[in-house]
Design a protein around this motif. Sequence first.
Motif, PDB file in Angstrom:
ATOM      1  N   VAL A   1      -4.043   2.819   8.367  1.00  0.00           N
ATOM      2  CA  VAL A   1      -3.121   1.992   7.681  1.00  0.00           C
ATOM      3  C   VAL A   1      -2.515   2.872   6.517  1.00  0.00           C
ATOM      4  N   THR A   2      -1.230   2.800   6.240  1.00  0.00           N
ATOM      5  CA  THR A   2      -0.529   3.327   4.976  1.00  0.00           C
ATOM      6  C   THR A   2       0.013   2.462   4.302  1.00  0.00           C
ATOM      7  N   SER A   3      -0.227   2.435   2.955  1.00  0.00           N
ATOM      8  CA  SER A   3       0.331   1.411   1.880  1.00  0.00           C
ATOM      9  C   SER A   3       0.969   2.490   0.822  1.00  0.00           C
ATOM     10  N   GLY A   4       2.342   2.437   0.651  1.00  0.00           N
ATOM     11  CA  GLY A   4       3.237   3.133  -0.176  1.00  0.00           C
ATOM     12  C   GLY A   4       3.914   2.645  -0.960  1.00  0.00           C
ATOM     13  N   SER A   5       4.398   3.010  -2.166  1.00  0.00           N
ATOM     14  CA  SER A   5       5.294   2.242  -3.335  1.00  0.00           C
ATOM     15  C   SER A   5       6.757   3.024  -3.042  1.00  0.00           C
ATOM     16  N   TYR A   6       7.013   4.067  -2.218  1.00  0.00           N
ATOM     17  CA  TYR A   6       8.001   4.867  -2.378  1.00  0.00           C
ATOM     18  C   TYR A   6       9.295   4.228  -1.411  1.00  0.00           C
TER      19      TYR A   6
ATOM     20  N   ALA B   1       6.165  11.533   1.420  1.00  0.00           N
ATOM     21  CA  ALA B   1       6.609  10.395   0.347  1.00  0.00           C
ATOM     22  C   ALA B   1       8.097  10.661   0.210  1.00  0.00           C
ATOM     23  N   SER B   2       9.107  10.103   0.811  1.00  0.00           N
ATOM     24  CA  SER B   2      10.602  10.478   0.584  1.00  0.00           C
ATOM     25  C   SER B   2      11.158   9.260   0.792  1.00  0.00           C
ATOM     26  N   THR B   3      12.141   8.939  -0.173  1.00  0.00           N
ATOM     27  CA  THR B   3      12.972   7.687   0.184  1.00  0.00           C
ATOM     28  C   THR B   3      14.379   8.059   0.864  1.00  0.00           C
ATOM     29  N   THR B   4      14.504   9.086   1.241  1.00  0.00           N
ATOM     30  CA  THR B   4      15.875   9.598   1.711  1.00  0.00           C
ATOM     31  C   THR B   4      15.524  10.238   3.451  1.00  0.00           C
ATOM     32  N   GLU B   5      14.281  10.525   3.618  1.00  0.00           N
ATOM     33  CA  GLU B   5      14.197  11.080   4.866  1.00  0.00           C
ATOM     34  C   GLU B   5      12.926  10.666   5.405  1.00  0.00           C
TER      35      GLU B   5
ATOM     36  N   LEU C   1       0.495   7.421  -8.185  1.00  0.00           N
ATOM     37  CA  LEU C   1      -0.014   7.566  -6.852  1.00  0.00           C
ATOM     38  C   LEU C   1       1.283   6.796  -6.074  1.00  0.00           C
ATOM     39  N   VAL C   2       1.819   7.662  -4.967  1.00  0.00           N
ATOM     40  CA  VAL C   2       2.813   6.884  -4.065  1.00  0.00           C
ATOM     41  C   VAL C   2       2.511   6.479  -2.666  1.00  0.00           C
ATOM     42  N   SER C   3       1.248   6.970  -2.073  1.00  0.00           N
ATOM     43  CA  SER C   3       1.058   6.674  -0.785  1.00  0.00           C
ATOM     44  C   SER C   3      -0.660   6.759  -0.633  1.00  0.00           C
ATOM     45  N   VAL C   4      -0.985   5.569   0.186  1.00  0.00           N
ATOM     46  CA  VAL C   4      -2.804   5.727   0.294  1.00  0.00           C
ATOM     47  C   VAL C   4      -2.647   5.444   1.819  1.00  0.00           C
ATOM     48  N   THR C   5      -3.548   6.282   2.506  1.00  0.00           N
ATOM     49  CA  THR C   5      -3.695   6.196   4.036  1.00  0.00           C
ATOM     50  C   THR C   5      -5.282   5.798   4.244  1.00  0.00           C
TER      51      THR C   5
ATOM     52  N   VAL D   1     -10.233   8.440   3.298  1.00  0.00           N
ATOM     53  CA  VAL D   1      -8.798   8.009   2.535  1.00  0.00           C
ATOM     54  C   VAL D   1      -7.989   9.285   2.170  1.00  0.00           C
ATOM     55  N   TYR D   2      -6.630   9.035   2.268  1.00  0.00           N
ATOM     56  CA  TYR D   2      -5.781  10.190   2.064  1.00  0.00           C
ATOM     57  C   TYR D   2      -4.996   9.841   1.060  1.00  0.00           C
ATOM     58  N   MET D   3      -4.742  10.687  -0.056  1.00  0.00           N
ATOM     59  CA  MET D   3      -3.534  10.053  -0.984  1.00  0.00           C
ATOM     60  C   MET D   3      -2.499  11.050  -1.161  1.00  0.00           C
ATOM     61  N   ILE D   4      -1.239  10.696  -1.418  1.00  0.00           N
ATOM     62  CA  ILE D   4      -0.143  11.329  -1.826  1.00  0.00           C
ATOM     63  C   ILE D   4       0.329  10.804  -3.132  1.00  0.00           C
ATOM     64  N   TYR D   5       0.261  12.042  -4.106  1.00  0.00           N
ATOM     65  CA  TYR D   5       0.596  11.641  -5.796  1.00  0.00           C
ATOM     66  C   TYR D   5       1.682  12.483  -6.273  1.00  0.00           C
ATOM     67  N   LYS D   6       2.591  11.996  -7.296  1.00  0.00           N
ATOM     68  CA  LYS D   6       3.394  12.866  -7.957  1.00  0.00           C
ATOM     69  C   LYS D   6       2.944  13.554  -9.028  1.00  0.00           C
ATOM     70  N   SER D   7       3.056  14.895  -9.050  1.00  0.00           N
ATOM     71  CA  SER D   7       3.028  15.648 -10.204  1.00  0.00           C
ATOM     72  C   SER D   7       4.042  16.434 -10.596  1.00  0.00           C
ATOM     73  N   GLY D   8       4.663  16.039 -11.558  1.00  0.00           N
ATOM     74  CA  GLY D   8       5.993  16.688 -11.982  1.00  0.00           C
ATOM     75  C   GLY D   8       6.987  16.415 -11.024  1.00  0.00           C
ATOM     76  N   ASP D   9       7.706  17.473 -10.599  1.00  0.00           N
ATOM     77  CA  ASP D   9       8.810  17.045  -9.547  1.00  0.00           C
ATOM     78  C   ASP D   9       8.301  17.300  -8.204  1.00  0.00           C
ATOM     79  N   HIS D  10       6.958  17.295  -7.836  1.00  0.00           N
ATOM     80  CA  HIS D  10       6.451  17.887  -6.657  1.00  0.00           C
ATOM     81  C   HIS D  10       5.393  16.732  -6.246  1.00  0.00           C
ATOM     82  N   PHE D  11       5.082  16.646  -4.974  1.00  0.00           N
ATOM     83  CA  PHE D  11       4.188  15.740  -4.519  1.00  0.00           C
ATOM     84  C   PHE D  11       3.072  16.389  -3.994  1.00  0.00           C
ATOM     85  N   LYS D  12       1.660  15.960  -4.334  1.00  0.00           N
ATOM     86  CA  LYS D  12       0.603  16.649  -3.888  1.00  0.00           C
ATOM     87  C   LYS D  12      -0.391  15.651  -3.122  1.00  0.00           C
ATOM     88  N   GLU D  13      -1.387  16.338  -2.774  1.00  0.00           N
ATOM     89  CA  GLU D  13      -2.222  15.489  -1.505  1.00  0.00           C
ATOM     90  C   GLU D  13      -3.937  15.663  -2.383  1.00  0.00           C
TER      91      GLU D  13
END
Length: 355
Positions: free
Chosen positions: A260-265, A241-245, A292-296, A331-343
């Motif tokens: 299928v992946t849906s993401g807001s990032y 989950a990155s907007t820069t890379e 929540l930033v990404s769902v696969t 289903v696999y999810m990536i979410y933000k916790s503080g300054d880090h991304f977790k799964e």
Amino acid sequence: MSDFKAIYTRVQYLRILRLGLQLFMVTSISTSILGCSEPKLTNSTFKGQTMGTFYDIKVAHFPLTKSEQSSIHTEIERRLEQINDQMSTYRSNSELSRFNLSQAVNDFPVSEGTANVVAESIRIHKITSGAFDITLGPLVNLWGFGPDKLPQEKPTTEMIKAAQSRVAIEHLSNTENTLSKNIDALYIDLSGIAKGYGADVISEYLESLGIENYIVGLGGDLRAKGINASNISWQIAIEKASTTEHSVQHVVAVGNNAIVTSGSYRNYYDLNDERFSHTIDPITGQPTQHNLVSVTVIHPSAMTADGFATAFMAMGKEKGIKLASQKQLAVYMIYKSGDHFKEVYTEAFSPFFQK
């Protein structure tokens, strides 16, 4: 034949006149074999644009001539164009646009494809307690993620409530080839599921040709079967989950399934120092604000995976992963916790991780 082949044949003919009949017979046969036969390639790739994104299709271990590849590519384009003519809200004369512009109507004629996508959308809406809602179009447009331009100002509470009054899937019904609505203002937007349907349509077309090894990609919607050119199952990368890379979080082997992946990032815009995600919460009528930033989602049907990925993005991590586990969905999810991304992921997703 090409101009080059024609010149080559003429040169051979002039040599024949000089060297005699026996050589004529040999060179004529050689010209027929080398100049006119069309070699077949075992692996093929088809690329193009559709539904506001790109498609990339690979076929392995199925010999095709250049002319056969061209014919298949033409048919792929035709089928994708047909889906746009059926379901695009960007085309004023599509089936969906004409239904949206109509007053309350019973048995509005549509294609079987449109009716099937609407039926699956209604089913997913019920399973997710309204988190997936194809009548969300007025809100999608209000927030600038539909065919309308981006808003110059944040929509007011009154504008949101007015749009919400038109979000009412209970006023929509369908048969195998018709749609009905009992209120004038009902508006359908299939952007959260139509690309998945498109991937299914092309996959089924390839299989009708006897192709057993392929991967079909429409934007973030992919469906695979069999093995790739290296004789291993298709390997799919889940992005970090990155907007820069663009970097890889995990590699999965999906087997004969869609992913299928849906993401807001990446799909968002900034307005007056606020960031707005393309995922709209049907309950609040506003872009989602959770972590929540990404769902696969992995599923045999790309259409179904697409719908659930959209729904879980609206639901958020806690509700989404709970429902996915109950329904035994992968289903696999990536979410933000503080300054880090977790799964976090369901038990049904575990077998797909590439060791």
